[in-house]
Write an enzyme that holds these catalytic residues in place. Structure first.
Site, short mmCIF file in Angstrom:
data_model
loop_
_atom_site.label_atom_id
_atom_site.label_comp_id
_atom_site.label_asym_id
_atom_site.label_seq_id
_atom_site.Cartn_x
_atom_site.Cartn_y
_atom_site.Cartn_z
CD GLN A 104 -32.98 63.07 23.95
OE1 GLN A 104 -33.08 62.09 23.22
NE2 GLN A 104 -33.11 64.31 23.50
CG ASN A 105 -27.42 66.52 26.35
OD1 ASN A 105 -27.69 65.84 25.35
ND2 ASN A 105 -27.61 67.82 26.40
CG HIS A 157 -30.37 58.71 27.06
ND1 HIS A 157 -30.42 59.42 25.89
CD2 HIS A 157 -31.52 58.03 27.15
CE1 HIS A 157 -31.58 59.17 25.27
NE2 HIS A 157 -32.27 58.32 26.02
CB CYS A 169 -17.57 41.74 42.24
SG CYS A 169 -17.87 42.59 40.67
N GLY A 205 -32.43 71.51 21.27
CA GLY A 205 -31.24 70.81 20.78
C GLY A 205 -31.35 69.31 20.71
CG ASN A 214 -32.99 71.92 16.48
OD1 ASN A 214 -32.09 72.25 15.72
ND2 ASN A 214 -33.17 70.68 16.88
C1 BV8 Z 1 -34.39 50.95 24.29
C2 BV8 Z 1 -26.25 57.71 25.99
C3 BV8 Z 1 -35.34 48.85 24.71
C4 BV8 Z 1 -24.95 57.14 25.62
C5 BV8 Z 1 -27.80 57.47 24.14
C6 BV8 Z 1 -35.37 51.44 15.40
C7 BV8 Z 1 -34.19 50.84 15.00
C8 BV8 Z 1 -33.15 50.55 15.90
C9 BV8 Z 1 -33.29 50.87 17.24
C10 BV8 Z 1 -34.48 51.46 17.61
C11 BV8 Z 1 -35.51 51.76 16.74
N1 BV8 Z 1 -36.52 52.36 17.42
C12 BV8 Z 1 -36.16 52.44 18.71
C13 BV8 Z 1 -34.92 51.89 18.83
C14 BV8 Z 1 -34.16 51.76 19.98
C15 BV8 Z 1 -33.15 52.86 20.19
C16 BV8 Z 1 -33.32 54.08 19.32
O1 BV8 Z 1 -34.11 54.95 19.62
N2 BV8 Z 1 -32.56 54.14 18.22
C17 BV8 Z 1 -32.66 55.28 17.33
C18 BV8 Z 1 -31.27 55.70 16.86
C19 BV8 Z 1 -33.57 54.91 16.18
N3 BV8 Z 1 -33.38 53.25 21.55
C20 BV8 Z 1 -32.78 52.54 22.51
O2 BV8 Z 1 -32.04 51.60 22.30
C21 BV8 Z 1 -33.12 52.96 23.92
N4 BV8 Z 1 -33.42 51.78 24.66
O3 BV8 Z 1 -35.12 51.14 23.37
O4 BV8 Z 1 -34.41 49.84 25.07
C22 BV8 Z 1 -35.48 48.01 25.91
C23 BV8 Z 1 -36.62 48.17 26.68
C24 BV8 Z 1 -36.77 47.36 27.78
C25 BV8 Z 1 -35.77 46.44 28.15
C26 BV8 Z 1 -34.60 46.35 27.38
C27 BV8 Z 1 -34.45 47.13 26.25
C28 BV8 Z 1 -31.94 53.62 24.60
C29 BV8 Z 1 -31.52 54.85 23.84
C30 BV8 Z 1 -30.43 55.58 24.60
C31 BV8 Z 1 -29.14 55.48 23.83
N5 BV8 Z 1 -28.14 56.29 24.51
N6 BV8 Z 1 -26.89 58.19 24.79
C32 BV8 Z 1 -24.03 58.18 25.05
O5 BV8 Z 1 -24.29 59.41 25.17
O6 BV8 Z 1 -23.01 57.75 24.52
S1 BV8 Z 1 -28.58 58.17 22.82
C33 BV8 Z 1 -27.75 59.58 22.33
O7 BV8 Z 1 -28.58 60.15 21.29
C34 BV8 Z 1 -27.66 60.70 23.37
O8 BV8 Z 1 -28.32 60.44 24.58
C35 BV8 Z 1 -28.35 61.84 22.66
O9 BV8 Z 1 -28.82 62.79 23.48
C36 BV8 Z 1 -29.39 61.06 22.00
C37 BV8 Z 1 -30.29 61.73 21.08
O10 BV8 Z 1 -29.56 62.57 20.26
P1 BV8 Z 1 -29.83 64.14 20.41
O11 BV8 Z 1 -29.62 64.52 21.84
O12 BV8 Z 1 -31.14 64.47 19.82
O13 BV8 Z 1 -28.64 64.74 19.61
P2 BV8 Z 1 -28.44 64.70 18.03
O14 BV8 Z 1 -26.99 64.87 17.76
O15 BV8 Z 1 -29.19 63.54 17.43
O16 BV8 Z 1 -29.21 66.02 17.52
C38 BV8 Z 1 -28.69 67.30 17.88
C39 BV8 Z 1 -29.79 68.28 17.60
O17 BV8 Z 1 -29.38 69.55 18.09
C40 BV8 Z 1 -30.07 68.46 16.12
O18 BV8 Z 1 -31.47 68.54 15.92
C41 BV8 Z 1 -29.41 69.81 15.80
O19 BV8 Z 1 -30.13 70.51 14.79
C42 BV8 Z 1 -29.54 70.52 17.10
N7 BV8 Z 1 -28.50 71.53 17.34
C43 BV8 Z 1 -27.23 71.55 16.89
N8 BV8 Z 1 -26.59 72.65 17.38
C44 BV8 Z 1 -27.50 73.30 18.16
C45 BV8 Z 1 -28.71 72.60 18.14
N9 BV8 Z 1 -29.80 73.00 18.83
C46 BV8 Z 1 -29.68 74.13 19.56
N10 BV8 Z 1 -28.55 74.86 19.63
C47 BV8 Z 1 -27.45 74.48 18.94
N11 BV8 Z 1 -26.32 75.21 19.02
ZN ZN Z 2 -18.61 44.79 41.01
#
Ligand code: BV8
Ligand code: ZN
Length: 260
Positions: free
Chosen positions: A110-111, A128, A165, A202, A228
């Site tokens: 997802q990164n 992503h 463009c 992670g 994790n």
């Molecule tokens: C879509 C790219 C529809 C950009 C990202 C309910 C309400 C509102 C919205 C929604 C909902 N249900 C679903 C949705 C839609 C939404 C969504 O899921 N929202 C969530 C927040 C509820 N999803 C979308 O909008 C997706 N698209 O649904 O489209 C559609 C379909 C058809 C046609 C049109 C539209 C698109 C989602 C993609 C968003 N883009 N990133 C950027 O990076 O800026 S998401 C972003 O969060 C990153 O990609 C990231 O990877 C991702 C998830 O986060 P994690 O990777 O899990 O990271 P996080 O910080 O959360 O957690 C870290 C973890 O690591 C923790 O557990 C921690 O304990 C652990 N950790 C910490 N240190 C360590 C460790 N583990 C190991 N070692 C360590 N040292």
């Molecule tokens: Zn263009």
């Protein structure tokens, strides 16, 4: 003899011919890259996702969004892949050395950083998108960054323009509310269907539809384990939840499989 979680995971990897490593922002945390949730330094503690990682945010303030992504690109460029990234990149070869059979290891991430690639993983699917694939917001052609080093200190920066463009160049990432690119998504689904084991490293498991992949691996009866420090939102689907970090747990697994 009590089998530790690490040994149970190593045993499953020993028997696997195809392995998927599903990673989230926690995979890059020990390279100094901020996660999205959980830590005080996490992005969303400082910003609201809809402001910076959404089409509305882009439309409202392109200069702020472009500056944020260029700042993240600067951080990734200055970061190093850690021992966990390297362990993933060496896993297939280590297993082959152990039992002589070919093993396929695919990373589905997802990164948007490029640390898996820089560690040497040959197969990395970005669900992503990537910080390193800017594209024109109007005609979708690949775009170019401005020359020189990106500056992580800026809070506003004019995005480059498309040479074809004259549209604005945007980050090559998938924003909230945007559909994931179909090819990577379909490829990831196929890899999950075909794998024998999946390691989930992670991720908080809160972002959809990416979070579906470990759940379908579980529903298909695959061996799924999580690395994790905290149980994620996917912990209930895990055969093992190993409370360790990516940079500690993954190299430990490799040593259990076959000393270097
Ligand atoms: C879509 C790219 C529809 C950009 C990202 C309910 C309400 C509102 C919205 C929604 C909902 N249900 C679903 C949705 C839609 C939404 C969504 O899921 N929202 C969530 C927040 C509820 N999803 C979308 O909008 C997706 N698209 O649904 O489209 C559609 C379909 C058809 C046609 C049109 C539209 C698109 C989602 C993609 C968003 N883009 N990133 C950027 O990076 O800026 S998401 C972003 O969060 C990153 O990609 C990231 O990877 C991702 C998830 O986060 P994690 O990777 O899990 O990271 P996080 O910080 O959360 O957690 C870290 C973890 O690591 C923790 O557990 C921690 O304990 C652990 N950790 C910490 N240190 C360590 C460790 N583990 C190991 N070692 C360590 N040292
Ligand atoms: Zn263009």
């Amino acid at each position: 003899m009590h089998t530790t979680t690490a040994q149970a995971i190593a045993n499953a990897l020993r028997q696997a011919r195809r392995i998927v490593i599903f990673t989230g922002a926690g995979m890059s945390a020990e390279s100094g890259i901020a996660t999205f949730r959980g830590q005080a330094s996490s992005h969303w503690q400082q910003f609201k996702p809809e402001e910076l990682a959404s089409p509305d945010g882009w439309r409202a303030n392109k200069q702020r969004v472009w500056a944020w992504y260029e700042g993240r690109r600067a951080q990734v460029m200055a970061a190093q892949a850690h021992a966990g990234h390297l362990a993933i990149a060496q896993l297939a070869e280590r297993l082959q050395r152990l039992h002589g059979r070919a093993v396929q290891v695919d990373v589905v991430t997802q990164n948007v950083d490029n640390l898996h690639e820089r560690a040497g993983s040959p197969s990395v699917i970005h669900l992503h998108g990537s910080l390193f694939a800017p594209r024109c917001a109007a005609c979708h052609r690949p775009g170019d960054f401005a020359p020189g080093q990106p500056d992580a200190s800026l809070t506003a920066l004019e995005p480059p323009r498309c040479t074809h463009c004259d549209g604005f160049i945007r980050p090559g990432v998938v924003w909230f509310g945007e559909a994931m690119p179909t090819a990577p998504w379909r490829e990831a689904e196929d890899l999950v269907d075909a794998c024998d084991a999946m390691l989930v490293v992670g991720t908080s498991g809160v972002v959809w539809p990416a979070a579906e992949l470990p759940i379908s691996a579980h529903n298909l009866g695959k061996f799924v384990a999580e690395i994790n420090p905290e149980p994620s939102g996917l912990a209930q689907y895990m055969r093992h939840q190993w409370p360790t970090s990516a940079a500690q747990g993954l190299p430990q697994l490799l040593d259990l499989l076959h000393p270097a």
